[in-house]
Scaffold this active site. Structure first.
Site, PDB file in Angstrom:
ATOM      1  N   ALA A 215       0.839  -1.201   0.000  1.00 56.71           N
ATOM      2  CA  ALA A 215       0.000   0.000   0.000  1.00 56.71           C
ATOM      3  C   ALA A 215       0.872   1.248   0.000  1.00 56.71           C
ATOM      4  O   ALA A 215       2.021   1.203   0.437  1.00 56.71           O
ATOM      5  CB  ALA A 215      -0.896  -0.005   1.230  1.00 56.71           C
ATOM      6  N   ASP A 216       0.327   2.376  -0.506  1.00 58.70           N
ATOM      7  CA  ASP A 216       1.002   3.658  -0.315  1.00 58.70           C
ATOM      8  C   ASP A 216       0.132   4.511   0.609  1.00 58.70           C
ATOM      9  O   ASP A 216      -0.891   4.043   1.109  1.00 58.70           O
ATOM     10  CB  ASP A 216       1.315   4.330  -1.660  1.00 58.70           C
ATOM     11  N   SER A 217       0.562   5.751   0.831  1.00 61.50           N
ATOM     12  CA  SER A 217      -0.140   6.574   1.819  1.00 61.50           C
ATOM     13  C   SER A 217      -1.601   6.819   1.417  1.00 61.50           C
ATOM     14  O   SER A 217      -2.480   6.899   2.278  1.00 61.50           O
ATOM     15  CB  SER A 217       0.594   7.898   2.002  1.00 61.50           C
TER      16      SER A 217
ATOM     17  N   ASP B 169      -3.490   4.729  -0.340  1.00 62.76           N
ATOM     18  CA  ASP B 169      -4.228   3.481  -0.097  1.00 62.76           C
ATOM     19  C   ASP B 169      -4.660   3.373   1.358  1.00 62.76           C
ATOM     20  O   ASP B 169      -5.765   2.927   1.659  1.00 62.76           O
ATOM     21  CB  ASP B 169      -3.339   2.264  -0.406  1.00 62.76           C
TER      22      ASP B 169
END
Lengths: 419, 81
Positions: B34-36, B38
């Site tokens: 995940a990224d920020s 997400d």
């Protein structure tokens, strides 16, 4: 570090094409439709259009975003972005680029959209109304902004050169291809991925164009609705999709043995400075854009043998564009072939310029000029050879591709055969 | 379906990951890719699914599957569910 920008102008050629269009989702399918004179219009299927004045659009068919990226990646993209992302991948593949063999700092991307992510915008306004502003997805902005395809493509291929979008309504990708040509010509890059993408067939898109009385309401005969230069034309037909070109410095392309479709030899950018949506009757902005493109290419007006017209099928555009061509070319206008491929793929707005430039480049490749279909009744105000209804065998050497956008933006590309 | 399964299902759907990877120890960013953005969307999906509000300072601590399940368990107990 890359070399400093050159002051000696360099030649810029096209070595890759990618298209997602209402008449084909590959360059070969697109070209077959153009040559066959096969249109892609129909009744809108994307949503119930029965309350709208127009029920017609040219929609992309059988597009599967997961052919171009995994489900999660593609879900973060609005439809316009998926189209552009797909067409860019096709173009890059078509160009046969081995990225490990080139300097990625010298490869850039300019892909624009006339509008951007309309679907996500509509969707998120509904979210605010129904659930409140705290429920707006964090992906709203990066899905909606019109420059985002250029960003995605740079990330996917690690392309670290000039990277931005142009926005000039229906002239968007005339500008993006023109700007990309200049980036290479003047030494800022060796290769550019350039074009445009659009997905406006949604409720606000259709409603907005209907209120402007800009779109055809020939609802009972969608396939005959887009009839550029015909006396009974009554508006444009919204299209959707993307067109992307790979532009490359001539020697760079030769060294790696790339197939060269043609040369982007000149650009002409002007403004009408007249009205937000209507062209001036004499089409002076278009006259100057075409003249500048011809001059920029180092050509004479009599060198031009084909114009891929903006030819939207609106009463105003087609008459003004014809007048502009007559004004600029004088007697030579009667020798020109002029066709509007919008008659088949519809008006792809911000993607129109690049899709139509692709049609010109394929025409060089195959020695066939695509027709203007649905041309039945001549209009006294439109009296050129529009290549009516049937493709014509012809060897074109020098062509122009016109794009004109709301706001009075004009972009013309001069495209040359490379022997 | 109990709430733990629902939490796992949301994570699988939002992050597009294999259900087998969604173990209690799995960290959203390090393990599930995940990224920020997400993680923000994931918290919103929890809020929506369970009809609760998760303040930002608490959301920041929900970095793994297990921590999220534990937090939601307490939160739902407070809510009397």
């Amino acid at each position: 570090m890359a070399a400093l920008p050159s002051i000696t102008p360099r030649r810029v050629v096209v070595t890759g094409l990618g298209v997602i269009t209402p008449i084909g989702n590959t360059k070969e399918a697109f070209w077959s439709s153009l040559v066959a004179g096969r249109g892609g219009m129909g009744k809108i299927t994307r949503f119930d259009s029965s309350d709208y004045a127009s029920h017609i659009a040219a929609e992309v068919k059988d597009f599967n975003p997961e052919d171009y990226g995994d489900k999660r990646e593609m879900r973060r993209m609005d439809l316009f972005c998926q189209f552009g992302y797909a067409a860019a991948q096709q173009a890059i593949e078509d160009a046969g680029i081995q990225f490990d063999a080139i300097d990625s700092d010298r490869v850039g991307v300019i892909i624009g959209s006339g509008i951007g992510g309309m679907y996500i915008f509509e969707d998120q306004v509904r979210v605010i109304d129904q659930k409140g502003p705290r429920r707006i997805t964090p992906f709203f902005i990066p899905m909606m902004i019109s420059d985002i395809i250029a960003g995605h493509i740079s990330i996917r291929y690690n392309l670290r050169g000039p990277n931005y979008a142009t926005t000039s309504a229906c002239a968007t990708s005339g500008h993006s291809v023109g700007c990309a040509m200049r980036e290479i010509r003047y030494g800022f890059a060796d290769m550019m991925i350039a074009g445009g993408s659009e997905a406006p067939v949604c409720q606000t898109g259709l409603g907005g164009f209907c209120s402007m009385k800009a779109v055809s309401t020939r609802n009972d005969e969608p396939e005959r609705a887009c009839r550029p230069f015909d006396a009974e034309r009554d508006g444009f037909v919204m299209g959707e999709g993307a067109g992307i070109l790979v532009l490359e410095e001539y020697e760079h392309a030769r060294r790696r043995g790339a197939h060269i479709y043609g040369e982007i030899a000149g650009v002409g950018f002007t403004a009408d400075a007249f009205h937000i949506t209507a062209p001036p009757d004499d089409g002076h902005g278009a006259v100057r854009a075409m003249r500048l493109a011809v001059q920029d290419a180092g050509l004479s007006l009599t060198d031009i043998d084909y114009i891929n017209a903006h030819g939207t099928s609106t009463p105003l555009n087609d008459a003004a564009e014809t007048k502009a061509i007559r004004t600029l070319f004088g007697e030579h206008a009667d020798k020109l072939l002029v066709s509007s491929t919008k008659s088949m793929h519809g008006h792809l707005l911000g993607a129109a310029g690049a899709v139509e430039a692709a049609a010109v480049l394929l025409s060089f490749d195959r020695d066939i000029v695509p027709p203007t279909i649905n041309y039945e009744r001549p209009d006294p105000e439109c009296d050129l050879d529009y290549v009516p209804n049937e493709a014509r065998n012809a060897k074109i050497y020098h062509a122009l591709s016109n794009t004109f956008g709301f706001g009075g933006h004009n972009a013309c590309l001069a495209i040359k055969r490379v022997e | 379906m109990n709430y733990e399964e629902r939490v796992r299902e949301i994570i699988v759907d939002q992050l597009g990951v294999d259900a087998a990877k969604v173990t209690p120890e799995a960290a959203f960013i390090e393990d599930l890719g995940a990224d920020s953005l997400d993680t923000v969307e994931l918290i919103m999906a929890f809020e929506e699914e369970f009809n609760i509000e998760i303040p930002d300072e608490e959301a920041e601590k929900l970095t793994t599957v297990g921590k999220s399940i534990e937090y939601l368990k307490q939160k739902l107990a407070q809510k009397g569910q």
